[in-house]
Design a protein around this motif. Structure first.
Motif, PDB file in Angstrom:
ATOM      1  N   ALA A 161      -7.008   8.472  -8.060  1.00  0.00           N
ATOM      2  CA  ALA A 161      -7.181   7.803  -9.347  1.00  0.00           C
ATOM      3  C   ALA A 161      -7.913   6.476  -9.200  1.00  0.00           C
ATOM      4  CB  ALA A 161      -5.830   7.589 -10.024  1.00  0.00           C
ATOM      5  N   GLY A 162      -7.745   5.820  -8.055  1.00  0.00           N
ATOM      6  CA  GLY A 162      -8.411   4.548  -7.799  1.00  0.00           C
ATOM      7  C   GLY A 162      -9.008   4.543  -6.403  1.00  0.00           C
ATOM      8  N   ASP A 163      -9.370   3.366  -5.920  1.00  0.00           N
ATOM      9  CA  ASP A 163      -9.924   3.246  -4.582  1.00  0.00           C
ATOM     10  C   ASP A 163      -8.857   3.527  -3.527  1.00  0.00           C
ATOM     11  OD1 ASP A 163     -12.301   2.565  -5.722  1.00  0.00           O
ATOM     12  OD2 ASP A 163     -12.149   0.425  -5.293  1.00  0.00           O
ATOM     13  N   PHE A 164      -9.313   3.959  -2.363  1.00  0.00           N
ATOM     14  CA  PHE A 164      -8.375   4.308  -1.292  1.00  0.00           C
ATOM     15  C   PHE A 164      -9.036   4.091   0.058  1.00  0.00           C
ATOM     16  CE2 PHE A 164     -10.729   8.117  -2.462  1.00  0.00           C
ATOM     17  CZ  PHE A 164     -11.155   8.614  -1.232  1.00  0.00           C
ATOM     18  N   ASN A 186      -2.951  18.073   6.303  1.00  0.00           N
ATOM     19  CA  ASN A 186      -2.344  16.731   6.348  1.00  0.00           C
ATOM     20  C   ASN A 186      -3.392  15.622   6.208  1.00  0.00           C
ATOM     21  OD1 ASN A 186       0.329  17.761   6.794  1.00  0.00           O
ATOM     22  ND2 ASN A 186      -0.266  18.157   8.915  1.00  0.00           N
ATOM     23  N   VAL A 187      -4.187  15.735   5.162  1.00  0.00           N
ATOM     24  CA  VAL A 187      -5.196  14.707   4.874  1.00  0.00           C
ATOM     25  C   VAL A 187      -4.478  13.499   4.295  1.00  0.00           C
ATOM     26  CG1 VAL A 187      -7.303  14.161   3.619  1.00  0.00           C
ATOM     27  CG2 VAL A 187      -6.905  16.505   4.438  1.00  0.00           C
ATOM     28  N   GLN A 188      -4.507  12.389   5.021  1.00  0.00           N
ATOM     29  CA  GLN A 188      -3.738  11.201   4.623  1.00  0.00           C
ATOM     30  C   GLN A 188      -4.670  10.099   4.135  1.00  0.00           C
ATOM     31  OE1 GLN A 188      -1.619   8.228   7.343  1.00  0.00           O
ATOM     32  NE2 GLN A 188       0.078   9.524   6.697  1.00  0.00           N
ATOM     33  N   LEU A 189      -4.423   9.660   2.911  1.00  0.00           N
ATOM     34  CA  LEU A 189      -5.171   8.570   2.294  1.00  0.00           C
ATOM     35  C   LEU A 189      -4.184   7.505   1.841  1.00  0.00           C
ATOM     36  CD1 LEU A 189      -7.517  10.708  -0.018  1.00  0.00           C
ATOM     37  CD2 LEU A 189      -7.890  10.086   2.377  1.00  0.00           C
ATOM     38  N   THR A 190      -4.630   6.266   1.793  1.00  0.00           N
ATOM     39  CA  THR A 190      -3.784   5.168   1.331  1.00  0.00           C
ATOM     40  C   THR A 190      -4.435   4.502   0.131  1.00  0.00           C
ATOM     41  OG1 THR A 190      -2.878   4.728   3.530  1.00  0.00           O
ATOM     42  CG2 THR A 190      -2.739   2.954   1.921  1.00  0.00           C
ATOM     43  N   VAL A 191      -3.691   4.451  -0.949  1.00  0.00           N
ATOM     44  CA  VAL A 191      -4.191   3.803  -2.161  1.00  0.00           C
ATOM     45  C   VAL A 191      -4.407   2.323  -1.887  1.00  0.00           C
ATOM     46  CG1 VAL A 191      -3.670   3.247  -4.563  1.00  0.00           C
ATOM     47  CG2 VAL A 191      -2.994   5.464  -3.627  1.00  0.00           C
ATOM     48  N   VAL A 192      -5.571   1.807  -2.276  1.00  0.00           N
ATOM     49  CA  VAL A 192      -5.821   0.376  -2.162  1.00  0.00           C
ATOM     50  C   VAL A 192      -5.054  -0.310  -3.276  1.00  0.00           C
ATOM     51  CG1 VAL A 192      -7.549  -1.445  -2.268  1.00  0.00           C
ATOM     52  CG2 VAL A 192      -8.074   0.717  -1.124  1.00  0.00           C
ATOM     53  N   PRO A 193      -4.054  -1.172  -2.953  1.00  0.00           N
ATOM     54  CA  PRO A 193      -3.203  -1.744  -3.996  1.00  0.00           C
ATOM     55  C   PRO A 193      -3.929  -2.769  -4.856  1.00  0.00           C
ATOM     56  CG  PRO A 193      -2.698  -2.735  -1.881  1.00  0.00           C
ATOM     57  CD  PRO A 193      -3.692  -1.633  -1.614  1.00  0.00           C
ATOM     58  N   LEU A 194      -3.672  -2.713  -6.136  1.00  0.00           N
ATOM     59  CA  LEU A 194      -4.110  -3.778  -7.029  1.00  0.00           C
ATOM     60  C   LEU A 194      -3.197  -4.977  -6.843  1.00  0.00           C
ATOM     61  CD1 LEU A 194      -4.643  -1.743 -10.311  1.00  0.00           C
ATOM     62  CD2 LEU A 194      -6.437  -2.676  -8.852  1.00  0.00           C
ATOM     63  N   PRO A 195      -3.652  -6.175  -7.182  1.00  0.00           N
ATOM     64  CA  PRO A 195      -2.716  -7.299  -7.167  1.00  0.00           C
ATOM     65  C   PRO A 195      -1.505  -6.990  -8.023  1.00  0.00           C
ATOM     66  CG  PRO A 195      -4.953  -8.087  -7.441  1.00  0.00           C
ATOM     67  CD  PRO A 195      -5.002  -6.581  -7.540  1.00  0.00           C
ATOM     68  N   ALA A 196      -0.337  -7.380  -7.573  1.00  0.00           N
ATOM     69  CA  ALA A 196       0.891  -7.053  -8.288  1.00  0.00           C
ATOM     70  C   ALA A 196       0.819  -7.551  -9.724  1.00  0.00           C
ATOM     71  CB  ALA A 196       2.084  -7.696  -7.570  1.00  0.00           C
ATOM     72  N   ALA A 197       1.218  -6.710 -10.643  1.00  0.00           N
ATOM     73  CA  ALA A 197       1.280  -7.030 -12.070  1.00  0.00           C
ATOM     74  C   ALA A 197      -0.091  -7.289 -12.684  1.00  0.00           C
ATOM     75  CB  ALA A 197       2.176  -8.235 -12.326  1.00  0.00           C
ATOM     76  N   LEU A 198      -1.166  -6.877 -11.999  1.00  0.00           N
ATOM     77  CA  LEU A 198      -2.494  -7.115 -12.564  1.00  0.00           C
ATOM     78  C   LEU A 198      -2.684  -6.451 -13.920  1.00  0.00           C
ATOM     79  CD1 LEU A 198      -5.210  -8.443 -12.163  1.00  0.00           C
ATOM     80  CD2 LEU A 198      -5.983  -6.392 -10.958  1.00  0.00           C
ATOM     81  N   PRO A 199      -2.202  -5.222 -14.136  1.00  0.00           N
ATOM     82  CA  PRO A 199      -2.364  -4.638 -15.472  1.00  0.00           C
ATOM     83  C   PRO A 199      -1.694  -5.456 -16.564  1.00  0.00           C
ATOM     84  CG  PRO A 199      -1.795  -2.947 -13.888  1.00  0.00           C
ATOM     85  CD  PRO A 199      -1.604  -4.271 -13.197  1.00  0.00           C
ATOM     86  N   ALA A 243       0.835  -1.198   0.000  1.00  0.00           N
ATOM     87  CA  ALA A 243       0.000   0.000   0.000  1.00  0.00           C
ATOM     88  C   ALA A 243       0.868   1.246   0.000  1.00  0.00           C
ATOM     89  CB  ALA A 243      -0.919  -0.019   1.219  1.00  0.00           C
ATOM     90  N   THR A 244       0.376   2.290  -0.643  1.00  0.00           N
ATOM     91  CA  THR A 244       1.107   3.546  -0.738  1.00  0.00           C
ATOM     92  C   THR A 244       0.299   4.660  -0.103  1.00  0.00           C
ATOM     93  OG1 THR A 244       2.121   2.833  -2.812  1.00  0.00           O
ATOM     94  CG2 THR A 244       2.218   5.186  -2.295  1.00  0.00           C
ATOM     95  N   ALA A 245       0.859   5.312   0.915  1.00  0.00           N
ATOM     96  CA  ALA A 245       0.170   6.411   1.588  1.00  0.00           C
ATOM     97  C   ALA A 245       0.479   7.723   0.883  1.00  0.00           C
ATOM     98  CB  ALA A 245       0.597   6.490   3.046  1.00  0.00           C
ATOM     99  N   ALA A 246      -0.542   8.581   0.811  1.00  0.00           N
ATOM    100  CA  ALA A 246      -0.399   9.910   0.219  1.00  0.00           C
ATOM    101  C   ALA A 246      -0.933  10.934   1.216  1.00  0.00           C
ATOM    102  CB  ALA A 246      -1.154   9.996  -1.099  1.00  0.00           C
TER     103      ALA A 246
END
Length: 218
Positions: free
Chosen positions: A77-80, A180-193, A19-22
């Motif tokens: 851009a995607g779910d979070f 400081n609004v912190q959201l975390t991108v919901v990760p797609l399965p690795a290499a799904l694209p 997961a990546t936090a923004a």
């Protein structure tokens, strides 16, 4: 061996990526903005300006009658998942009385109500919500696990309830900053694209290999 390799490839493609936090800090503001984008997060004032440079490069919400929004929408851009945000109260003008009933007496009693509302939305459906009084000192609000797998987060400044025995001395009843609004991108399965194209490539490879074996003279 080839089947094992193919299985491992498919399995790795389905494993979740990290997961990546923004964080939106509103840094770099040069003027009032209705829309502000930072670190992959977009904040949009649904009924007025979202961010204020005059108040120190922050998001700002009034509850009406000003150029600032009563509701700010956050998207990515995607779910979070929503993690947290800093809340900085700036005071309120509401007193606990009803001027029509001549019940206002000095010294006034400040009104308290759930003026901060947070809502999590997914595909147009409200899936999480909370409301609370902003308080008098800065604090950090942490979202619970219900604010996960969202496509929209709303932070609102709710005006006094309709018909309440409250009176606002100026045009708006309360206002506050957010930062400081912190959201975390919901990760797609690795290499799904790449999964579809990789699976097709693997199928073509196995198909050709099978044909070669079939056509090899015994």
């Amino acid at each position: 061996m080839m089947k094992i390799t193919a299985f491992l490839f498919l399995l790795s493609a389905l494993l979740p990526a990290s997961a990546t936090a923004a964080t939106m800090t509103f840094s770099g503001l040069t003027s009032e903005h209705d829309v502000w984008t930072e670190d992959g997060i977009t904040a949009t004032g649904l009924d007025g300006a979202t961010a204020s440079v005059l108040r120190g490069e922050v998001g700002h919400l009034d509850d009406g009658s000003t150029q600032f929004a009563t509701t700010i929408e956050f998207t990515m851009a995607g779910d979070f998942s929503a993690n947290a945000f800093d809340l900085i109260p700036l005071g309120q003008s509401a007193i606990d009385c009803n001027p029509d009933l001549r019940s206002c007496a000095f010294p006034f009693t400040d009104a308290v109500w759930d003026n901060v509302v947070v809502e999590g939305w997914k595909d147009g459906v409200l899936v999480a919500s909370d409301s609370f009084w902003m308080g008098e000192t800065a604090s950090t609000y942490s979202f619970d696990s219900s604010f996960s797998l969202l496509d929209t987060l709303l932070i609102k400044n709710l005006r006094l309830p309709e018909g309440a025995d409250f009176y606002c001395l100026i045009d708006y009843c309360s206002h506050f900053n957010i930062d400081n609004v912190q959201l975390t991108v919901v990760p797609l399965p690795a290499a799904l694209p790449l999964f579809a194209s990789g699976a097709v490539g693997l199928w073509v490879f196995l198909f050709r290999r099978g044909r070669k074996r079939k056509n090899t003279p015994i």
